[in-house]
Design a protein around this motif. Structure first.
Motif, short mmCIF file in Angstrom:
data_model
loop_
_atom_site.label_atom_id
_atom_site.label_comp_id
_atom_site.label_asym_id
_atom_site.label_seq_id
_atom_site.Cartn_x
_atom_site.Cartn_y
_atom_site.Cartn_z
N ILE A 233 65.32 60.99 28.94
CA ILE A 233 65.52 59.55 29.10
C ILE A 233 66.45 59.03 28.01
O ILE A 233 66.28 59.34 26.83
N ASN A 234 67.44 58.26 28.43
CA ASN A 234 68.33 57.57 27.49
C ASN A 234 68.48 56.14 27.97
O ASN A 234 69.22 55.87 28.91
N GLY A 235 67.76 55.21 27.33
CA GLY A 235 67.77 53.83 27.80
C GLY A 235 67.14 53.73 29.17
O GLY A 235 66.00 54.13 29.38
N ASP A 236 67.93 53.21 30.13
CA ASP A 236 67.43 53.09 31.49
C ASP A 236 67.78 54.29 32.36
O ASP A 236 67.45 54.32 33.55
N ASP A 237 68.45 55.26 31.78
CA ASP A 237 68.91 56.42 32.55
C ASP A 237 67.96 57.61 32.37
O ASP A 237 67.44 57.85 31.29
N ASN B 91 78.76 59.18 32.44
CA ASN B 91 77.45 58.95 31.84
C ASN B 91 76.58 60.18 31.98
O ASN B 91 75.80 60.52 31.08
N MET C 291 74.91 62.36 28.90
CA MET C 291 73.48 62.64 28.80
C MET C 291 73.23 64.14 28.68
O MET C 291 72.31 64.57 27.98
#
Length: 334
Positions: free
Chosen positions: A36-40, A124, A128
């Motif tokens: 998970i990275n922020g909302d992603d 993106n 990630m």
């Protein structure tokens, strides 16, 4: 009694080959994880060596799937090539992320034979992936000197993209039927690369791979090995990953061979590598699928399971020998 001894000996001799042929099942033996990275969220599968030991270090192979395996089930990315990789590289850590539906590893049309990383930002999804690699390097015993990337089709684009943006992270690469920015050939000219494409590929035109190979050679690169499949189309990855000695040769290469000390994933895509050529470069000519040199895989991880079965076989042989000695002694008394 003689029959018993023969049975014991036969079992001991069969132990090793039966065990050596066993391999992991990538669907049932891999870890289903997410990053998970922020909302992603990036879904991924992680395959560790069967006898993983944190006290050892292991090479890592990153595999980027094609467009047909996108989604959020964290399974489809295993459908192509991953089992083959696991069979050929049992002592490597394998990570297979899944690109979400509607997104791409590289934000460019696949029908384009090339694109510019100066105008197409790193996706993106690949950002990630690089963050995930940094996480895995902290959590597992990854040999940072031996990290490799490979991908097919959309993942072939992703493989070229990662090595041109992050040349100081990967020791070698296997891009299959992808496309690249050939103006950045200088960045990867000293990196060992094994690339494959079908001659009549209508999905991802072969011109992209040909242009990159020629650009690397024109830049002085001698470590690019290109296999072109005459008369074949897009789905050539099974042939590519079955190439004799492909992974044996892959594991020979280290970042340190090019004078590179592994850095963070924040390497600029504009940086020109100051890599040093290795002593034994690969051929830069087009080669057949069976012409890659075969050699031993130089892994640090001991094959503990194999050793255990050798010990078991040895113990059984000793038992059989003791029984035989006892029988002989009894006969002498009689």
């Amino acid at each position: 009694m003689k029959k018993i001894i023969c049975i014991i000996l036969a079992f001991a001799l069969l132990c090793v080959p039966l065990t050596a042929s066993a391999s992991v099942n990538v669907y049932s033996d891999s870890k289903s994880e997410y990053f998970i990275n922020g909302d992603d969220i990036l879904m991924y599968r992680l395959i560790l060596p069967e006898n993983y030991n944190a006290g050892n270090t292991y090479p890592l192979i990153l595999f980027l799937h094609g467009a047909g395996e996108r989604g959020s089930d964290n399974t489809k990315q295993l459908n192509n090539c991953v089992q083959n990789i696991a069979n050929c590289a049992p002592n490597a850590i394998i990570v297979a992320p899944q690109c979400s539906e509607g997104n791409q590893w590289v934000d460019t049309p696949w029908s384009n034979v090339s694109y510019s990383i100066d105008t197409v930002a790193e996706s993106n999804e690949l950002q990630m992936v690089m963050m995930l690699l940094d996480k895995l390097k902290k959590e597992y015993s990854v040999d940072k000197d031996r990290m490799y990337v490979s991908g097919i089709s959309m993942g072939g684009f992703g493989t070229w993209d990662l090595i041109t943006r992050h040349p100081n992270t990967f020791a070698a690469a296997i891009p299959v039927c992808g496309g690249a920015d050939s103006t950045k050939a200088e960045v990867v000219k000293d990196m060992p690369i094994y690339t494959f494409h079908g001659e009549v590929d209508w999905d991802v035109p072969i011109a992209g791979t040909r242009a990159m190979v020629e650009a690397i050679k024109s830049a002085g690169g001698t470590k690019i090995t290109y296999t072109e499949y005459a008369g074949k189309g897009h789905n050539i990855w099974d042939d590519a990953f079955a190439t004799t000695g492909l992974f044996d040769n892959l594991f020979k290469h280290k970042l340190s061979d090019r004078g590179i000390i592994e850095t963070s994933s924040e390497v600029s895509s504009e940086a020109v590598s100051s890599e040093i050529s290795s002593v034994a470069p690969s051929s830069s000519d087009v080669v057949s699928a069976s012409s890659v040199e075969t050699s031993s895989i130089n892994n640090n991880a001991p094959e503990n399971g194999f050793i255990v079965y050798i010990i078991i076989a040895a113990v059984l042989i000793v038992i059989a020998a003791v029984v035989a000695i006892i029988l002989v002694a009894k006969r002498k008394k009689n």
